[in-house]
Design a protein around this motif. Structure first.
Motif, short mmCIF file in Angstrom:
data_model
loop_
_atom_site.label_atom_id
_atom_site.label_comp_id
_atom_site.label_asym_id
_atom_site.label_seq_id
_atom_site.Cartn_x
_atom_site.Cartn_y
_atom_site.Cartn_z
N PRO A 95 0.81 -1.23 0.00
CA PRO A 95 0.00 0.00 0.00
C PRO A 95 0.83 1.27 0.00
CG PRO A 95 -1.01 -1.62 1.44
CD PRO A 95 0.31 -2.21 1.01
N GLU A 96 1.91 1.28 0.78
CA GLU A 96 2.74 2.48 0.84
C GLU A 96 3.48 2.74 -0.47
OE1 GLU A 96 5.01 -0.83 3.10
OE2 GLU A 96 2.93 -0.14 2.83
N GLU A 97 3.72 1.70 -1.27
CA GLU A 97 4.34 1.90 -2.57
C GLU A 97 3.35 2.53 -3.56
OE1 GLU A 97 7.77 -1.41 -3.17
OE2 GLU A 97 5.72 -2.20 -3.11
N VAL A 98 2.07 2.18 -3.43
CA VAL A 98 1.05 2.86 -4.25
C VAL A 98 1.02 4.34 -3.91
CG1 VAL A 98 -1.41 3.01 -4.75
CG2 VAL A 98 -0.33 0.77 -4.53
N ASP A 99 1.11 4.65 -2.61
CA ASP A 99 1.16 6.05 -2.18
C ASP A 99 2.37 6.75 -2.81
OD1 ASP A 99 -1.02 5.42 -0.57
OD2 ASP A 99 0.20 5.13 1.23
N ALA A 100 3.51 6.04 -2.85
CA ALA A 100 4.73 6.63 -3.42
C ALA A 100 4.58 6.85 -4.92
CB ALA A 100 5.92 5.71 -3.14
N LEU A 101 3.94 5.92 -5.63
CA LEU A 101 3.72 6.07 -7.06
C LEU A 101 2.85 7.29 -7.34
CD1 LEU A 101 4.08 4.99 -9.94
CD2 LEU A 101 2.15 3.46 -9.53
N LEU A 102 1.84 7.50 -6.51
CA LEU A 102 1.00 8.69 -6.66
C LEU A 102 1.83 9.96 -6.50
CD1 LEU A 102 -1.84 10.05 -6.83
CD2 LEU A 102 -1.88 9.92 -4.34
N GLU A 103 2.70 9.97 -5.50
CA GLU A 103 3.50 11.16 -5.22
C GLU A 103 4.43 11.53 -6.37
OE1 GLU A 103 3.47 13.33 -2.64
OE2 GLU A 103 1.64 12.29 -2.03
N LEU A 104 4.76 10.57 -7.21
CA LEU A 104 5.64 10.85 -8.34
C LEU A 104 4.93 11.62 -9.45
CD1 LEU A 104 7.53 7.44 -8.36
CD2 LEU A 104 8.51 9.69 -7.85
N GLY A 105 3.61 11.69 -9.39
CA GLY A 105 2.85 12.63 -10.19
C GLY A 105 2.67 12.33 -11.66
N VAL A 106 2.86 11.08 -12.09
CA VAL A 106 2.75 10.79 -13.52
C VAL A 106 1.33 10.35 -13.91
CG1 VAL A 106 5.17 10.22 -13.78
CG2 VAL A 106 3.54 8.41 -13.20
N ALA A 107 0.51 9.98 -12.94
CA ALA A 107 -0.83 9.47 -13.23
C ALA A 107 -1.88 10.52 -12.93
CB ALA A 107 -1.11 8.21 -12.40
N ASP A 108 -2.81 10.68 -13.87
CA ASP A 108 -3.95 11.55 -13.61
C ASP A 108 -5.00 10.83 -12.77
OD1 ASP A 108 -3.21 13.92 -15.26
OD2 ASP A 108 -3.24 12.42 -16.85
N MET A 109 -5.06 9.51 -12.90
CA MET A 109 -5.99 8.70 -12.12
C MET A 109 -5.35 7.34 -11.87
SD MET A 109 -8.90 8.01 -10.62
CE MET A 109 -10.14 9.21 -11.14
N MET A 110 -5.43 6.87 -10.62
CA MET A 110 -4.97 5.52 -10.28
C MET A 110 -6.15 4.73 -9.75
SD MET A 110 -1.25 6.23 -8.50
CE MET A 110 -1.12 4.52 -8.03
N ILE A 111 -6.36 3.52 -10.29
CA ILE A 111 -7.40 2.63 -9.81
C ILE A 111 -6.71 1.38 -9.28
CG2 ILE A 111 -9.55 1.45 -10.33
CD1 ILE A 111 -8.42 3.83 -12.91
N VAL A 112 -6.96 1.06 -8.02
CA VAL A 112 -6.21 0.02 -7.31
C VAL A 112 -7.14 -1.13 -6.93
CG1 VAL A 112 -4.66 -0.46 -5.39
CG2 VAL A 112 -4.80 1.88 -6.32
N GLU A 113 -6.81 -2.34 -7.33
CA GLU A 113 -7.50 -3.50 -6.79
C GLU A 113 -6.82 -3.85 -5.47
OE1 GLU A 113 -8.60 -8.12 -7.85
OE2 GLU A 113 -8.64 -6.64 -9.46
N ALA A 114 -7.52 -3.61 -4.37
CA ALA A 114 -6.90 -3.67 -3.05
C ALA A 114 -7.53 -4.75 -2.18
CB ALA A 114 -7.01 -2.31 -2.36
N ASP A 115 -7.87 -5.88 -2.79
CA ASP A 115 -8.53 -6.94 -2.05
C ASP A 115 -8.51 -8.21 -2.91
OD1 ASP A 115 -9.92 -8.14 0.00
OD2 ASP A 115 -11.68 -6.84 -0.12
N GLY A 116 -8.79 -9.33 -2.28
CA GLY A 116 -8.91 -10.59 -3.01
C GLY A 116 -10.03 -11.42 -2.42
N ALA A 117 -10.75 -12.14 -3.29
CA ALA A 117 -11.86 -12.97 -2.81
C ALA A 117 -11.96 -14.28 -3.59
CB ALA A 117 -13.18 -12.22 -2.90
N ARG A 118 -10.92 -14.61 -4.38
CA ARG A 118 -10.87 -15.85 -5.15
C ARG A 118 -12.09 -16.01 -6.08
NH1 ARG A 118 -8.31 -20.30 -0.89
NH2 ARG A 118 -6.35 -19.19 -0.57
N GLY A 119 -12.57 -14.90 -6.58
CA GLY A 119 -13.67 -14.94 -7.53
C GLY A 119 -15.04 -15.15 -6.93
N LEU A 120 -15.14 -15.19 -5.60
CA LEU A 120 -16.43 -15.40 -4.93
C LEU A 120 -17.11 -14.06 -4.67
CD1 LEU A 120 -15.41 -18.26 -2.47
CD2 LEU A 120 -16.34 -18.43 -4.78
N SER A 121 -18.40 -14.11 -4.35
CA SER A 121 -19.20 -12.88 -4.26
C SER A 121 -19.34 -12.33 -2.85
CB SER A 121 -20.59 -13.12 -4.86
OG SER A 121 -20.50 -13.23 -6.27
#
Length: 257
Positions: A104-130
């Protein structure tokens, strides 16, 4: 007239374009939501999709650019892409054709580098279940998240509870008394979805939270109405909720709290 894509509808409902980092968590449609939002926001600038878990390496039709490395290395590669582009960024390759995500902290660092206008993060896993219950360490949501889209598959309300329908069914039985082969009620589902120690655990203070109930094409109209009424009466800790079908590109109902 062409149908409006659900990503555009969701943007209009939840004001997603006001945010720089959107994290998609929960169960029942996260990856589909990830790519739909990525394609939509790539029309307006450099959009980056990434993960704090693992995702299957995207196909060319899903995302044409894959950049691997440290946040700084990925940022350099993203900056060299066209102004309107979609990239999948990850730490490296993982087994079974997957990409290994960032902490998570590396995603924060990538944002701080300022190259993305929008970042969408898949931040969870559920093995395809609902539907799922959470271990202590999850979900790994970046603290830079400004909007959290929480996914829930409506088909979880239609089938008896089992290891094939619920991720970590033992935790569901232990914490909520829901037994195997029992049909999950909307009230039980709302209790888990609104719990700050389950679906909303690690949600950053001040982030907007939107519940996306996917697979609603499987519900009869009267079932959707019952679910909508239950959401209105029992859902807390969210700013909005939508009943949608990603596969049918449809949003049936919306609520703002």
């Amino acid at each position: 007239m062409p149908r409006k894509c659900y990503a555009k509808k969701l943007d209009e409902i939840a004001g997603l374009d006001a945010y720089k980092v959107i994290s998609v968590t929960g169960s029942g449609g996260k990856t589909s939501m990830l790519y739909a939002l990525g394609k939509y926001f790539a029309k307006a600038g450099r959009a980056v999709i990434t993960t704090t878990t693992k995702i299957y390496s995207p196909k060319a039709r899903e995302c044409g650019n894959i950049v691997l490395g440290t946040p700084a290395e990925c940022a350099e590669k993203i900056a060299a892409l066209p102004e309107h582009s979609l990239s999948a960024a990850a730490r490296g390759k993982a087994p079974e054709g997957k990409l290994a995500g960032f902490r998570p902290e590396e995603v924060d660092a990538l944002l701080e580098l300022g190259v993305a206008d929008m970042m969408i993060v898949e931040a969870d896993g559920a093995r395809g279940l609902s539907f799922k219950c959470y271990e202590d360490w999850e979900p790994p949501v970046p603290q830079s998240t400004q909007c959290q889209l929480v996914m829930f598959g409506a088909d979880a309300l239609l089938k008896p509870v089992s290891a094939e329908t619920v991720f970590r069914i033992d935790l569901l039985k232990e914490r909520y008394g829901v037994q195997k082969n029992e049909t999950l009620s909307a009230a039980n589902a709302m209790a888990v979805l609104a719990n700050k120690y389950e679906y909303l655990k690690n949600s950053p203070d001040g982030a907007s939270r939107v519940l996306c109930v996917n697979k609603c094409e499987l519900l009869m109209p009267e079932q959707r109405k019952e679910l909508l009424d239950n959401l209105k009466d029992n859902l807390i800790n969210y700013d909005a909720a939508i009943l949608c079908s990603i596969s049918d590109n449809e949003i049936f109902d919306t609520i703002k709290f």
